[in-house]
Scaffold this motif. Structure first.
Motif, PDB file in Angstrom:
ATOM      1  N   GLU A 197       0.832  -1.210   0.000  1.00 30.60           N
ATOM      2  CA  GLU A 197       0.000   0.000   0.000  1.00 30.60           C
ATOM      3  C   GLU A 197       0.864   1.257   0.000  1.00 30.60           C
ATOM      4  N   ARG A 198       1.905   1.243   0.832  1.00 28.83           N
ATOM      5  CA  ARG A 198       2.766   2.418   0.907  1.00 28.83           C
ATOM      6  C   ARG A 198       3.549   2.600  -0.392  1.00 28.83           C
ATOM      7  N   LEU A 199       4.030   1.492  -0.943  1.00 22.52           N
ATOM      8  CA  LEU A 199       4.806   1.569  -2.178  1.00 22.52           C
ATOM      9  C   LEU A 199       3.942   2.067  -3.340  1.00 22.52           C
ATOM     10  N   ILE A 200       2.739   1.494  -3.472  1.00 19.76           N
ATOM     11  CA  ILE A 200       1.867   1.891  -4.576  1.00 19.76           C
ATOM     12  C   ILE A 200       1.389   3.335  -4.404  1.00 19.76           C
ATOM     13  N   THR A 201       1.107   3.755  -3.174  1.00 25.47           N
ATOM     14  CA  THR A 201       0.725   5.152  -2.934  1.00 25.47           C
ATOM     15  C   THR A 201       1.835   6.090  -3.357  1.00 25.47           C
ATOM     16  N   ASP A 202       3.070   5.746  -3.003  1.00 23.32           N
ATOM     17  CA  ASP A 202       4.223   6.566  -3.384  1.00 23.32           C
ATOM     18  C   ASP A 202       4.375   6.608  -4.904  1.00 23.32           C
ATOM     19  N   GLN A 203       4.169   5.464  -5.562  1.00 26.62           N
ATOM     20  CA  GLN A 203       4.269   5.405  -7.016  1.00 26.62           C
ATOM     21  C   GLN A 203       3.159   6.215  -7.687  1.00 26.62           C
ATOM     22  N   GLU A 204       1.954   6.151  -7.116  1.00 25.65           N
ATOM     23  CA  GLU A 204       0.831   6.917  -7.683  1.00 25.65           C
ATOM     24  C   GLU A 204       1.080   8.420  -7.578  1.00 25.65           C
ATOM     25  N   GLN A 205       1.660   8.846  -6.483  1.00 22.63           N
ATOM     26  CA  GLN A 205       1.970  10.270  -6.326  1.00 22.63           C
ATOM     27  C   GLN A 205       2.992  10.715  -7.371  1.00 22.63           C
ATOM     28  N   ALA A 206       4.037   9.888  -7.576  1.00 20.09           N
ATOM     29  CA  ALA A 206       5.045  10.229  -8.590  1.00 20.09           C
ATOM     30  C   ALA A 206       4.436  10.212  -9.982  1.00 20.09           C
ATOM     31  N   LEU A 207       3.538   9.244 -10.233  1.00 23.84           N
ATOM     32  CA  LEU A 207       2.885   9.156 -11.536  1.00 23.84           C
ATOM     33  C   LEU A 207       1.978  10.362 -11.775  1.00 23.84           C
ATOM     34  N   THR A 208       1.269  10.797 -10.757  1.00 27.87           N
ATOM     35  CA  THR A 208       0.388  11.972 -10.872  1.00 27.87           C
ATOM     36  C   THR A 208       1.191  13.219 -11.190  1.00 27.87           C
ATOM     37  N   ARG A 209       2.325  13.376 -10.499  1.00 31.30           N
ATOM     38  CA  ARG A 209       3.169  14.544 -10.769  1.00 31.30           C
ATOM     39  C   ARG A 209       3.657  14.553 -12.214  1.00 31.30           C
ATOM     40  N   LEU A 210       4.085  13.395 -12.708  1.00 30.79           N
ATOM     41  CA  LEU A 210       4.574  13.318 -14.091  1.00 30.79           C
ATOM     42  C   LEU A 210       3.439  13.553 -15.075  1.00 30.79           C
ATOM     43  N   ARG A 211       2.256  12.995 -14.807  1.00 30.33           N
ATOM     44  CA  ARG A 211       1.115  13.178 -15.702  1.00 30.33           C
ATOM     45  C   ARG A 211       0.728  14.658 -15.786  1.00 30.33           C
ATOM     46  N   LYS A 212       0.686  15.341 -14.667  1.00 33.50           N
ATOM     47  CA  LYS A 212       0.349  16.771 -14.664  1.00 33.50           C
ATOM     48  C   LYS A 212       1.403  17.576 -15.423  1.00 33.50           C
ATOM     49  N   SER A 213       2.663  17.200 -15.253  1.00 30.30           N
ATOM     50  CA  SER A 213       3.726  17.914 -15.967  1.00 30.30           C
ATOM     51  C   SER A 213       3.566  17.745 -17.478  1.00 30.30           C
ATOM     52  N   LEU A 214       3.275  16.537 -17.914  1.00 29.77           N
ATOM     53  CA  LEU A 214       3.079  16.293 -19.344  1.00 29.77           C
ATOM     54  C   LEU A 214       1.851  17.034 -19.871  1.00 29.77           C
ATOM     55  N   GLU A 215       0.775  17.033 -19.083  1.00 31.69           N
ATOM     56  CA  GLU A 215      -0.437  17.735 -19.514  1.00 31.69           C
ATOM     57  C   GLU A 215      -0.200  19.231 -19.633  1.00 31.69           C
ATOM     58  N   ARG A 216       0.570  19.796 -18.698  1.00 34.69           N
ATOM     59  CA  ARG A 216       0.885  21.237 -18.787  1.00 34.69           C
ATOM     60  C   ARG A 216       1.708  21.538 -20.028  1.00 34.69           C
ATOM     61  N   GLN A 217       2.659  20.660 -20.318  1.00 32.66           N
ATOM     62  CA  GLN A 217       3.488  20.873 -21.514  1.00 32.66           C
ATOM     63  C   GLN A 217       2.643  20.770 -22.789  1.00 32.66           C
ATOM     64  N   ILE A 218       1.699  19.851 -22.815  1.00 32.10           N
ATOM     65  CA  ILE A 218       0.823  19.707 -23.987  1.00 32.10           C
ATOM     66  C   ILE A 218      -0.066  20.940 -24.141  1.00 32.10           C
ATOM     67  N   GLU A 219      -0.624  21.431 -23.050  1.00 32.93           N
ATOM     68  CA  GLU A 219      -1.453  22.644 -23.108  1.00 32.93           C
ATOM     69  C   GLU A 219      -0.635  23.841 -23.570  1.00 32.93           C
ATOM     70  N   SER A 220       0.599  23.914 -23.091  1.00 36.29           N
ATOM     71  CA  SER A 220       1.464  25.018 -23.501  1.00 36.29           C
ATOM     72  C   SER A 220       1.743  24.973 -25.003  1.00 36.29           C
ATOM     73  N   LEU A 221       1.958  23.763 -25.500  1.00 28.85           N
ATOM     74  CA  LEU A 221       2.199  23.615 -26.934  1.00 28.85           C
ATOM     75  C   LEU A 221       0.936  23.945 -27.738  1.00 28.85           C
ATOM     76  N   ASP A 222      -0.239  23.616 -27.192  1.00 27.28           N
ATOM     77  CA  ASP A 222      -1.487  23.992 -27.860  1.00 27.28           C
ATOM     78  C   ASP A 222      -1.557  25.506 -28.048  1.00 27.28           C
ATOM     79  N   THR A 223      -1.238  26.209 -26.975  1.00 30.35           N
ATOM     80  CA  THR A 223      -1.253  27.682 -27.033  1.00 30.35           C
ATOM     81  C   THR A 223      -0.241  28.194 -28.038  1.00 30.35           C
ATOM     82  N   THR A 224       0.943  27.574 -28.027  1.00 29.40           N
ATOM     83  CA  THR A 224       2.005  27.991 -28.949  1.00 29.40           C
ATOM     84  C   THR A 224       1.583  27.762 -30.402  1.00 29.40           C
ATOM     85  N   ILE A 225       0.966  26.619 -30.667  1.00 26.02           N
ATOM     86  CA  ILE A 225       0.526  26.304 -32.035  1.00 26.02           C
ATOM     87  C   ILE A 225      -0.553  27.299 -32.487  1.00 26.02           C
ATOM     88  N   ASP A 226      -1.486  27.620 -31.590  1.00 25.18           N
ATOM     89  CA  ASP A 226      -2.529  28.590 -31.940  1.00 25.18           C
ATOM     90  C   ASP A 226      -1.916  29.945 -32.292  1.00 25.18           C
TER      91      ASP A 226
END
Length: 252
Positions: A139-168
């Motif tokens: 439980e502790r290991l998977i919780t820690d992994q989920e937190q790291a995965l969430t941080r990476l997912r949000k970072s990728l989503e922000r970069q994609i949104e930024s590129l959307d703005t740049t393309i527009d």
């Protein structure tokens, strides 16, 4: 010549022959039998009464990202297990039960995999406690992994949104075809990375392989018999030695 013969005879008299040893052993054979049987029976009783030990294994697959890489390196996760999570569990158990965990917890990473292998050894009576402890670590290991995965997912989503703005912004300009193509290519790469994210999961929880990892019962009996044999011989001659000392003492 006579003196030489007497000296030689005296020298032989001081030596202990094999016949003397055999005679002494036969004289004290009851001591040998008693010691041999007692030690061997003790070994048999220990082998029969000692509960078997089994290895309980838990396997956790770490969260993945693109390129077959992992959110956190297995070595980092194992270091956290060994230096932080396992000591925390041991301290909690000690505080609740006023004694240490009755088994060890070790973690390793099978070569060239993203797996964390958690192992404990105990007799069947400790199986339930091992499973409970391993689940807490999972439980502790998977919780820690989920937190790291969430941080990476949000970072990728922000970069994609930024590129959307740049393309527009680039679409309204002139001679921006190359820049737009580069931005779209980067955006597609980020989207692929986002889609390739895979969460951590427990593959096996506290599974026993069914093989006794403790000392073999037959080996215990053999070692006990050998110890009884050596101890019986030693005590047989020691008993004879004590008897001779008592005879000398009574004569004086």
């Amino acid at each position: 010549m006579v003196e030489s013969s007497q000296g030689l005879r005296s020298q032989y008299d001081d030596e202990i022959s094999l016949v003397d040893l055999a005679t002494t052993f036969l004289k004290r054979r009851r001591v040998f039998y008693a010691v041999f049987l007692l030690v061997t029976l003790a070994g048999v009783a220990y082998a029969l009464l000692t509960p078997a030990k089994y290895e309980y294994v838990t396997l956790v697959k770490l969260a993945e990202k693109s390129g077959g890489k992992y959110i956190e390196e297995p070595a980092t996760v194992i270091a956290e297990l060994d230096s932080l999570w396992v000591p925390d569990l041991q301290a909690t158990y000690r505080a609740q039960h006023d004694r240490n965990l009755p088994f060890r917890i070790t973690a390793s990473n099978p070569e060239n995999t993203g797996l964390v292998r958690i192992v404990s050894e105990a007799n069947p009576a400790g199986e339930e406690l091992i499973e409970k402890t391993h689940r807490q670590l999972i439980e502790r290991l998977i919780t820690d992994q989920e937190q790291a995965l969430t941080r990476l997912r949000k970072s990728l989503e922000r970069q994609i949104e930024s590129l959307d703005t740049t393309i527009d912004m680039l679409e309204g300009g002139q001679e921006t075809g190359d820049a737009i193509a580069s931005a779209v290519e980067k955006q597609l790469s980020l989207e692929t990375d986002l889609e390739s994210l895979a969460p951590a999961e427990a593959l096996v929880v506290s599974r026993s392989n069914g093989e006794n990892t403790g000392p073999s019962r037959s080996l215990i009996v053999v070692l006990a018999a050998m110890l009884g044999l050596m101890g019986g011989v030693f005590l047989a001659f020691f008993a004879e030695f004590i008897g001779l000392v008592r005879e000398k003492a009574s004569e004086q």
